[in-house]
Design a protein around this motif. Structure first.
Motif, PDB file in Angstrom:
ATOM      1  N   GLY A  46      33.854  48.484  32.557  1.00  0.00           N
ATOM      2  CA  GLY A  46      35.290  48.261  32.663  1.00  0.00           C
ATOM      3  C   GLY A  46      35.672  46.886  33.166  1.00  0.00           C
ATOM      4  N   ILE A  47      34.714  46.145  33.752  1.00  0.00           N
ATOM      5  CA  ILE A  47      34.989  44.817  34.298  1.00  0.00           C
ATOM      6  C   ILE A  47      34.183  43.780  33.529  1.00  0.00           C
ATOM      7  CG2 ILE A  47      35.049  43.387  36.375  1.00  0.00           C
ATOM      8  CD1 ILE A  47      34.903  45.976  38.025  1.00  0.00           C
ATOM      9  N   ASP A  48      34.865  42.795  32.972  1.00  0.00           N
ATOM     10  CA  ASP A  48      34.207  41.690  32.282  1.00  0.00           C
ATOM     11  C   ASP A  48      34.348  40.437  33.151  1.00  0.00           C
ATOM     12  OD1 ASP A  48      32.929  40.164  30.425  1.00  0.00           O
ATOM     13  OD2 ASP A  48      34.484  40.295  28.883  1.00  0.00           O
ATOM     14  N   TYR A  49      33.283  39.628  33.244  1.00  0.00           N
ATOM     15  CA  TYR A  49      33.347  38.463  34.129  1.00  0.00           C
ATOM     16  C   TYR A  49      32.530  37.314  33.551  1.00  0.00           C
ATOM     17  CZ  TYR A  49      29.145  40.961  35.750  1.00  0.00           C
ATOM     18  OH  TYR A  49      27.961  41.640  35.816  1.00  0.00           O
ATOM     19  N   MET A  50      32.705  36.149  34.138  1.00  0.00           N
ATOM     20  CA  MET A  50      32.018  34.939  33.701  1.00  0.00           C
ATOM     21  C   MET A  50      31.658  34.105  34.921  1.00  0.00           C
ATOM     22  SD  MET A  50      35.255  32.610  32.385  1.00  0.00           S
ATOM     23  CE  MET A  50      34.340  31.067  32.468  1.00  0.00           C
ATOM     24  N   GLU A  51      30.759  33.141  34.749  1.00  0.00           N
ATOM     25  CA  GLU A  51      30.410  32.241  35.843  1.00  0.00           C
ATOM     26  C   GLU A  51      31.177  30.933  35.688  1.00  0.00           C
ATOM     27  OE1 GLU A  51      26.519  30.022  37.785  1.00  0.00           O
ATOM     28  OE2 GLU A  51      26.262  31.908  36.669  1.00  0.00           O
ATOM     29  N   LYS A  52      31.790  30.480  36.760  1.00  0.00           N
ATOM     30  CA  LYS A  52      32.546  29.228  36.764  1.00  0.00           C
ATOM     31  C   LYS A  52      32.327  28.530  38.094  1.00  0.00           C
ATOM     32  CE  LYS A  52      37.276  27.410  36.264  1.00  0.00           C
ATOM     33  NZ  LYS A  52      36.963  26.421  35.220  1.00  0.00           N
ATOM     34  N   ASP A  53      31.842  27.309  38.041  1.00  0.00           N
ATOM     35  CA  ASP A  53      31.587  26.507  39.242  1.00  0.00           C
ATOM     36  C   ASP A  53      30.697  27.248  40.246  1.00  0.00           C
ATOM     37  OD1 ASP A  53      33.238  24.518  38.188  1.00  0.00           O
ATOM     38  OD2 ASP A  53      35.028  25.402  39.106  1.00  0.00           O
ATOM     39  N   GLY A  54      29.691  27.950  39.704  1.00  0.00           N
ATOM     40  CA  GLY A  54      28.719  28.618  40.554  1.00  0.00           C
ATOM     41  C   GLY A  54      29.155  29.964  41.093  1.00  0.00           C
ATOM     42  N   LYS A  55      30.334  30.463  40.703  1.00  0.00           N
ATOM     43  CA  LYS A  55      30.812  31.761  41.150  1.00  0.00           C
ATOM     44  C   LYS A  55      31.140  32.636  39.945  1.00  0.00           C
ATOM     45  CE  LYS A  55      32.781  30.850  45.722  1.00  0.00           C
ATOM     46  NZ  LYS A  55      33.981  31.019  46.576  1.00  0.00           N
ATOM     47  N   VAL A  56      30.932  33.962  40.113  1.00  0.00           N
ATOM     48  CA  VAL A  56      31.348  34.885  39.058  1.00  0.00           C
ATOM     49  C   VAL A  56      32.820  35.240  39.283  1.00  0.00           C
ATOM     50  CG1 VAL A  56      29.087  35.868  38.554  1.00  0.00           C
ATOM     51  CG2 VAL A  56      30.457  36.841  40.403  1.00  0.00           C
ATOM     52  N   LEU A  57      33.601  35.144  38.219  1.00  0.00           N
ATOM     53  CA  LEU A  57      35.024  35.455  38.273  1.00  0.00           C
ATOM     54  C   LEU A  57      35.348  36.532  37.240  1.00  0.00           C
ATOM     55  CD1 LEU A  57      36.534  31.842  38.419  1.00  0.00           C
ATOM     56  CD2 LEU A  57      36.209  33.422  40.340  1.00  0.00           C
ATOM     57  N   ALA A  58      36.162  37.503  37.633  1.00  0.00           N
ATOM     58  CA  ALA A  58      36.594  38.534  36.696  1.00  0.00           C
ATOM     59  C   ALA A  58      37.567  37.922  35.689  1.00  0.00           C
ATOM     60  CB  ALA A  58      37.262  39.688  37.439  1.00  0.00           C
ATOM     61  N   ILE A  59      37.405  38.276  34.429  1.00  0.00           N
ATOM     62  CA  ILE A  59      38.328  37.771  33.409  1.00  0.00           C
ATOM     63  C   ILE A  59      39.101  38.895  32.731  1.00  0.00           C
ATOM     64  CG2 ILE A  59      36.995  35.691  32.928  1.00  0.00           C
ATOM     65  CD1 ILE A  59      35.809  37.072  30.507  1.00  0.00           C
ATOM     66  N   SER A  60      38.586  40.141  32.839  1.00  0.00           N
ATOM     67  CA  SER A  60      39.245  41.232  32.128  1.00  0.00           C
ATOM     68  C   SER A  60      38.826  42.565  32.721  1.00  0.00           C
ATOM     69  CB  SER A  60      38.868  41.179  30.637  1.00  0.00           C
ATOM     70  OG  SER A  60      39.330  42.325  29.957  1.00  0.00           O
ATOM     71  N   VAL A  61      39.764  43.527  32.769  1.00  0.00           N
ATOM     72  CA  VAL A  61      39.438  44.913  33.109  1.00  0.00           C
ATOM     73  C   VAL A  61      40.075  45.824  32.069  1.00  0.00           C
ATOM     74  CG1 VAL A  61      39.259  44.486  35.588  1.00  0.00           C
ATOM     75  CG2 VAL A  61      41.440  45.246  34.632  1.00  0.00           C
ATOM     76  N   VAL A  62      39.404  46.939  31.806  1.00  0.00           N
ATOM     77  CA  VAL A  62      39.934  47.958  30.908  1.00  0.00           C
ATOM     78  C   VAL A  62      40.103  49.250  31.687  1.00  0.00           C
ATOM     79  CG1 VAL A  62      39.506  49.368  28.858  1.00  0.00           C
ATOM     80  CG2 VAL A  62      38.916  46.949  28.839  1.00  0.00           C
ATOM     81  N   ASP A  63      41.322  49.748  31.734  1.00  0.00           N
ATOM     82  CA  ASP A  63      41.615  51.025  32.382  1.00  0.00           C
ATOM     83  C   ASP A  63      41.656  52.079  31.279  1.00  0.00           C
ATOM     84  OD1 ASP A  63      42.436  53.122  33.917  1.00  0.00           O
ATOM     85  OD2 ASP A  63      44.492  52.426  34.171  1.00  0.00           O
TER      86      ASP A  63
END
Length: 462
Positions: A46-63
């Motif tokens: 349900g949670i999609d994420y990516m790495e940016k500047d050395g940190k993982v950031l959430a980009i999308s969630v599906v409820d």
């Protein structure tokens, strides 16, 4: 996967914010479409994420509506973290959720104040159809931990719609004709990233010959579809629950005194019947197969939302009856089904074993309760379960459940998923016929050929 091999997926580079060409309110039938257009890359998570500047950031969630997420308003979503759940078919025990993967990504997005795309499933929006709607950009406002169903710590994240973001009017779905949603298909010209209106030809090809075979007796309509020929199902009387013998009497279980969700394995009488633990996880999935499952009953003090009330609450998925190529009518779901999910009851007319033997000439709807005294006949009275076919490699299994009485001779037969099942995959269970041991009315051995087509097919059921 054919489209992926042909490099026709679009927006394949993960990014923050809106996806090019996708507008708030765009709706889609299947989860895979979200991946093809780059809205949400995971088929299950349900949670999609990516790495940016050395940190993982959430980009999308599906409820999707399959989890215990809460919608406080159209602008606020309380989203349950991932991990820690027991799994049916495995010996994995529940555990505290960890601040890792998607949970860590949502926390980092809160700190960095980066936007998160929210897509809502129609089940989550309480719409009696199937699909997903893109609901726009949200910020993660805060998060906390609390005790979940099994007494383990879970994360909850509060997401708020970004000020100025357009809203999708849910009434558009509720008011649409025959509960058919407004949706846009990308498959006609995916390589250009264009979204074209659904072709009228698909409606003709689908041959939806009945909008609801249950005639309103189920909360969700059950469509009947035939793309093979012009046959219609034979008439029968639809019942959503078992039709018991006239004059049947039994004692109703005294029930539990719980008011806190039956989580106390020491005080809850129903939990004690189940060996000291609730047989379902917090998402309503059965944890493991059991000889018997005891759900809370009519005299229990717990609410209808109790986690030990699952199969008695009826069908949750958008099921449809369809004509198969080789096995007559079958059943499939328009929704993704996760392992352990409840599908439906095998409802019918409860008859004594002597009467069942008299009806063996038309036994394709007989379900032997395996106690030598009773059987269920769904030929004249039944529900959608009567159409579920046999398979030598099934994706469902039959579980005996008691909740409204305690007579083990007369259990409810509830069908649960044994694995994750993609949308539109036929639902099947093993009929458990014994080869050479099924007799006709004259005492002769009956032979039933099997046409399930699985790699494990034995060629015959009995």
């Amino acid at each position: 996967m054919t489209l992926k091999r042909q490099q026709k997926w679009v927006n394949t580079t993960k990014r923050l914010g809106h996806v090019s060409g996708i507008e708030v309110g765009d709706t889609f039938h299947y989860r895979v479409e979200l991946a093809i257009i780059g809205l949400h890359s995971h088929f299950q998570n349900g949670i999609d994420y990516m790495e940016k500047d050395g940190k993982v950031l959430a980009i999308s969630v599906v409820d999707s509506g399959r989890y215990a997420n809460d919608k406080e308003s159209s602008d606020v979503l309380i989203y349950l973290g991932q991990g820690g759940n027991p799994m049916v078919g495995y010996n994995k025990q529940p555990e505290d959720q960890k601040l890792e993967r998607g949970n860590l990504a949502l926390k980092n997005s809160m700190d960095a104040k980066t936007p998160v795309r929210v897509t809502r499933g129609f089940q989550a929006m309480k719409v009696t159809s199937n699909g997903y709607t893109y609901d726009g950009l949200y910020f993660v406002d805060k998060y906390w931990q609390e005790r979940g169903q099994f007494g383990k710590l879970v994360f909850k994240f509060q997401l708020k719609r970004i000020t100025g973001e357009p809203k999708f009017d849910q009434r558009e779905l509720n008011q649409s004709k025959d509960s058919e949603v407004r949706w846009k298909t990308i498959f006609n010209d995916i390589s250009l990233g264009r979204k074209l209106k659904k072709s009228k030809k698909s409606k003709v090809c689908r041959k939806n010959i009945l909008n609801d075979i249950s005639l309103g007796k189920e909360e969700r309509s059950i469509h009947v579809v035939n793309t093979i020929d012009y046959e219609k199902p034979q008439p029968f009387t639809y019942i959503a629950r078992m039709a018991y013998l006239e004059g049947s009497k039994w004692s109703i279980p005294s029930g539990c005194d719980c008011t806190d969700g039956c989580s106390d394995s020491v005080k809850c009488a129903c939990v004690l019947k189940n060996g000291g633990e609730i047989p379902f996880n917090c998402h309503g999935a059965i944890i493991e197969t059991k000889p018997w499952v005891y759900e809370c009953g009519p005299l229990c003090k717990c609410p209808p939302s109790c986690n030990n009330r699952v199969s008695q609450n009826g069908i949750r998925f958008s099921l449809e009856v369809f004509k198969t190529k080789s096995t007559g009518w079958g059943v499939r779901s328009r929704n993704y089904i996760s392992s352990g999910s409840f599908i439906c009851e095998y409802a019918g007319e409860l008859i004594q074993d002597k009467e069942a033997k008299r009806r063996t000439a038309n036994d394709e709807y007989l379900f032997d309760l395996d106690n030598g005294a009773f059987a269920i006949d769904a030929a004249k009275f039944g529900n959608v379960g009567r159409y579920i076919n046999h398979s030598c490699s099934p994706n469902l299994y039959a579980q005996k459940v008691l909740y409204d009485h305690d007579d083990k001779r007369l259990p409810h037969i509830m069908l649960f998923a044994t694995k994750n099942i993609p949308p539109m995959r036929e639902l099947t269970y093993h009929y458990n016929y014994m080869v050479g041991q099924v007799l006709d009315i004259n005492g002769q051995i009956k032979t039933k050929r099997c046409y399930c087509g699985s790699q494990e097919c034995k060629g015959r059921m009995c």
